[in-house]
Design a protein around this motif. Structure first.
Motif, PDB file in Angstrom:
ATOM      1  N   ARG A  25       0.832  -1.211   0.000  1.00 21.69           N
ATOM      2  CA  ARG A  25       0.000   0.000   0.000  1.00 21.69           C
ATOM      3  C   ARG A  25       0.862   1.255   0.000  1.00 21.69           C
ATOM      4  O   ARG A  25       0.353   2.358  -0.108  1.00 21.69           O
ATOM      5  CB  ARG A  25      -0.932   0.012   1.208  1.00 21.69           C
ATOM      6  CG  ARG A  25      -1.854  -1.216   1.296  1.00 21.69           C
ATOM      7  CD  ARG A  25      -3.301  -0.819   1.195  1.00 21.69           C
ATOM      8  NE  ARG A  25      -3.624  -0.092  -0.014  1.00 21.69           N
ATOM      9  CZ  ARG A  25      -3.897  -0.664  -1.189  1.00 21.69           C
ATOM     10  NH1 ARG A  25      -3.846  -1.973  -1.311  1.00 21.69           N
ATOM     11  NH2 ARG A  25      -4.185   0.073  -2.233  1.00 21.69           N
ATOM     12  N   LEU A 157     -11.989   3.917   2.523  1.00 18.79           N
ATOM     13  CA  LEU A 157     -11.578   4.924   1.548  1.00 18.79           C
ATOM     14  C   LEU A 157     -10.149   5.381   1.807  1.00 18.79           C
ATOM     15  O   LEU A 157      -9.340   5.512   0.873  1.00 18.79           O
ATOM     16  CB  LEU A 157     -12.518   6.126   1.602  1.00 18.79           C
ATOM     17  CG  LEU A 157     -13.974   5.916   1.168  1.00 18.79           C
ATOM     18  CD1 LEU A 157     -14.733   7.234   1.261  1.00 18.79           C
ATOM     19  CD2 LEU A 157     -14.072   5.339  -0.232  1.00 18.79           C
ATOM     20  N   HIS A 161      -7.550   4.124  -0.801  1.00 18.05           N
ATOM     21  CA  HIS A 161      -7.467   5.264  -1.728  1.00 18.05           C
ATOM     22  C   HIS A 161      -6.801   6.413  -0.979  1.00 18.05           C
ATOM     23  O   HIS A 161      -7.347   7.528  -0.911  1.00 18.05           O
ATOM     24  CB  HIS A 161      -8.850   5.644  -2.235  1.00 18.05           C
ATOM     25  CG  HIS A 161      -9.612   4.499  -2.846  1.00 18.05           C
ATOM     26  ND1 HIS A 161      -9.372   4.058  -4.122  1.00 18.05           N
ATOM     27  CD2 HIS A 161     -10.573   3.691  -2.330  1.00 18.05           C
ATOM     28  CE1 HIS A 161     -10.177   3.023  -4.395  1.00 18.05           C
ATOM     29  NE2 HIS A 161     -10.899   2.784  -3.319  1.00 18.05           N
ATOM     30  N   ARG A 164      -6.188   9.995  -2.507  1.00 14.08           N
ATOM     31  CA  ARG A 164      -7.385  10.821  -2.713  1.00 14.08           C
ATOM     32  C   ARG A 164      -7.967  11.329  -1.395  1.00 14.08           C
ATOM     33  O   ARG A 164      -8.314  12.511  -1.274  1.00 14.08           O
ATOM     34  CB  ARG A 164      -8.443  10.006  -3.469  1.00 14.08           C
ATOM     35  CG  ARG A 164      -9.666  10.802  -3.901  1.00 14.08           C
ATOM     36  CD  ARG A 164     -10.573   9.917  -4.758  1.00 14.08           C
ATOM     37  NE  ARG A 164     -11.741  10.624  -5.239  1.00 14.08           N
ATOM     38  CZ  ARG A 164     -11.789  11.385  -6.324  1.00 14.08           C
ATOM     39  NH1 ARG A 164     -10.690  11.536  -7.042  1.00 14.08           N
ATOM     40  NH2 ARG A 164     -12.899  11.979  -6.703  1.00 14.08           N
ATOM     41  N   TYR A 165      -8.072  10.438  -0.398  1.00 16.32           N
ATOM     42  CA  TYR A 165      -8.817  10.798   0.811  1.00 16.32           C
ATOM     43  C   TYR A 165      -7.940  11.228   1.987  1.00 16.32           C
ATOM     44  O   TYR A 165      -8.444  11.796   2.955  1.00 16.32           O
ATOM     45  CB  TYR A 165      -9.739   9.648   1.226  1.00 16.32           C
ATOM     46  CG  TYR A 165     -10.854   9.461   0.224  1.00 16.32           C
ATOM     47  CD1 TYR A 165     -11.953  10.305   0.251  1.00 16.32           C
ATOM     48  CD2 TYR A 165     -10.776   8.488  -0.774  1.00 16.32           C
ATOM     49  CE1 TYR A 165     -12.970  10.165  -0.687  1.00 16.32           C
ATOM     50  CE2 TYR A 165     -11.786   8.354  -1.708  1.00 16.32           C
ATOM     51  CZ  TYR A 165     -12.879   9.203  -1.668  1.00 16.32           C
ATOM     52  OH  TYR A 165     -13.880   9.078  -2.602  1.00 16.32           O
TER      53      TYR A 165
END
Length: 352
Positions: A25, A157, A161, A164-165
């Motif tokens: 990740r 999220l 992601h 983005r978040y």
């Protein structure tokens, strides 16, 4: 043993264990001493999901889940709830697996199973959310704690992601969960706060810095998520926890709120690991029994009618009463949401 269709669902839908590792990740906390411990948590979720998505019946899933060690078992139930919510959605809303799980063997883990449903929400189109929480009238904390599904959605999220978040600090568009669309982004932020603890490898400095990069108006809910994760998941020494409390500053009541919810969830499931008891003591100055007493004492609304708060979800009213306990014991000036006094909100949120 799973059926052919169950094996196919598992092959198509279940993520690999490596997909939730910090290295894959590319989390900043990948080199933290707590990484292996923290990675075991999403891996337990993946295992529960695999068993739930492929199993023929609830008995088989329950038997597998009960073989998981107590400290990790709730996370495996998270994964099973996620799988059952997906399967029920695939059945056009006619499935009953999630309800049977939450009213049956998953009942002691109801806090985490709601979070697991939130993980499913992150993978399903919003029109399918309408019936994703089954009718659990006979279950404790229904519907008050269904907001933990939105918390789980926010965690997912941020975890999957992150750019983005977390980096871009996007906010998903509101959704009328329990008739409260305005509260939806706040519950999402509570989940993002939990994720920040994982993303930064339970490093108090990195976690505090990550929270402080967000707009000031979002930090209270982020801190409550940090407190919940630090207590429930662990990964930090006593000295680190003490420094985390110091770093929270005037938002310490939010951190304490997360502690109380974590201890309540752990005791309800019947297992409180040593790291959770340590976090309660250091972050909130509470014993396990004291934390449970605060949670139970504040659950019922004894504050009387308050027209200004009638639009707040019952979930947030409970949270407010827990925060009030900590606000009363700190000299830092904070408002009822745990925020430092400030002028009008100028944050200007961008919806994803």
């Amino acid at each position: 043993m799973p059926s052919f269709l169950g094996s196919l669902r598992q092959f198509v839908l279940a993520p690999k264990l490596s997909a939730v590792t910090f290295a894959e990740r590319e989390f900043p906390g990948a080199d933290s001493p707590a990484t292996e411990r923290l990675e075991a948590i999403p891996q337990a979720v993946v295992c529960g999901f695999e068993w739930g998505i492929a199993a023929r019946d609830l008995w088989e899933v329950r038997r597998r889940l009960e073989l998981v060690e107590p400290e990790q078992r709730g996370f495996a139930y998270e994964g099973a709830a996620m799988a059952f919510a997906v399967r029920d959605a695939m059945a056009g809303g006619s499935g009953r697996r999630t309800r049977e799980l939450l009213l049956g063997p998953g009942a002691p883990h109801v806090f985490l199973t709601y979070i697991g449903i939130g993980f499913a929400m992150a993978r399903l189109p919003r029109p399918l959310w309408r019936n994703i929480i089954p009718d659990l009238t006979d279950s404790p904390y229904y519907p008050t704690m269904t907001w933990l599904a939105v918390d789980g959605y926010g965690f997912d999220l941020a975890y999957f992601h992150t750019s983005r978040y977390v980096d871009e600090q996007r906010v998903p568009a509101p959704y009328p969960w329990e008739g409260s669309p305005d509260y939806f982004p706040r519950a999402v932020d509570q989940g993002i706060g939990r994720a920040l603890w994982f993303i930064n490898g339970a490093d108090w400095r990195a976690t505090a810095a990550a929270v402080n990069r967000f707009d000031e108006a979002r930090r209270p809910d982020l801190w409550s998520g940090v407190g919940l994760a630090a207590t429930f998941a662990g990964g930090c020494t006593a000295d680190g926890l003490a420094a985390l409390r110091e770093a929270a500053g005037g938002l310490w009541p939010q951190l304490g709120l997360g502690v109380v919810f974590a201890i309540k969830a752990r005791t309800f499931a019947g297992h409180v690991p040593a790291h959770s008891a340590l976090a309660a003591e250091v972050l909130a100055g509470l014993s396990v029994s004291d934390a449970v007493t605060i949670a139970d004492r504040t659950e019922a609304d004894s504050t009387g009618h308050d027209a200004a708060r009638d639009t707040e979800p019952l979930y947030e009213r409970w949270r407010s009463r827990i925060r009030a306990h900590f606000t009363a014991t700190t000299s830092s000036p904070v408002d009822r949401n745990g925020r430092q006094p400030r002028g009008p909100d100028q944050r200007g949120i961008r919806h994803a």
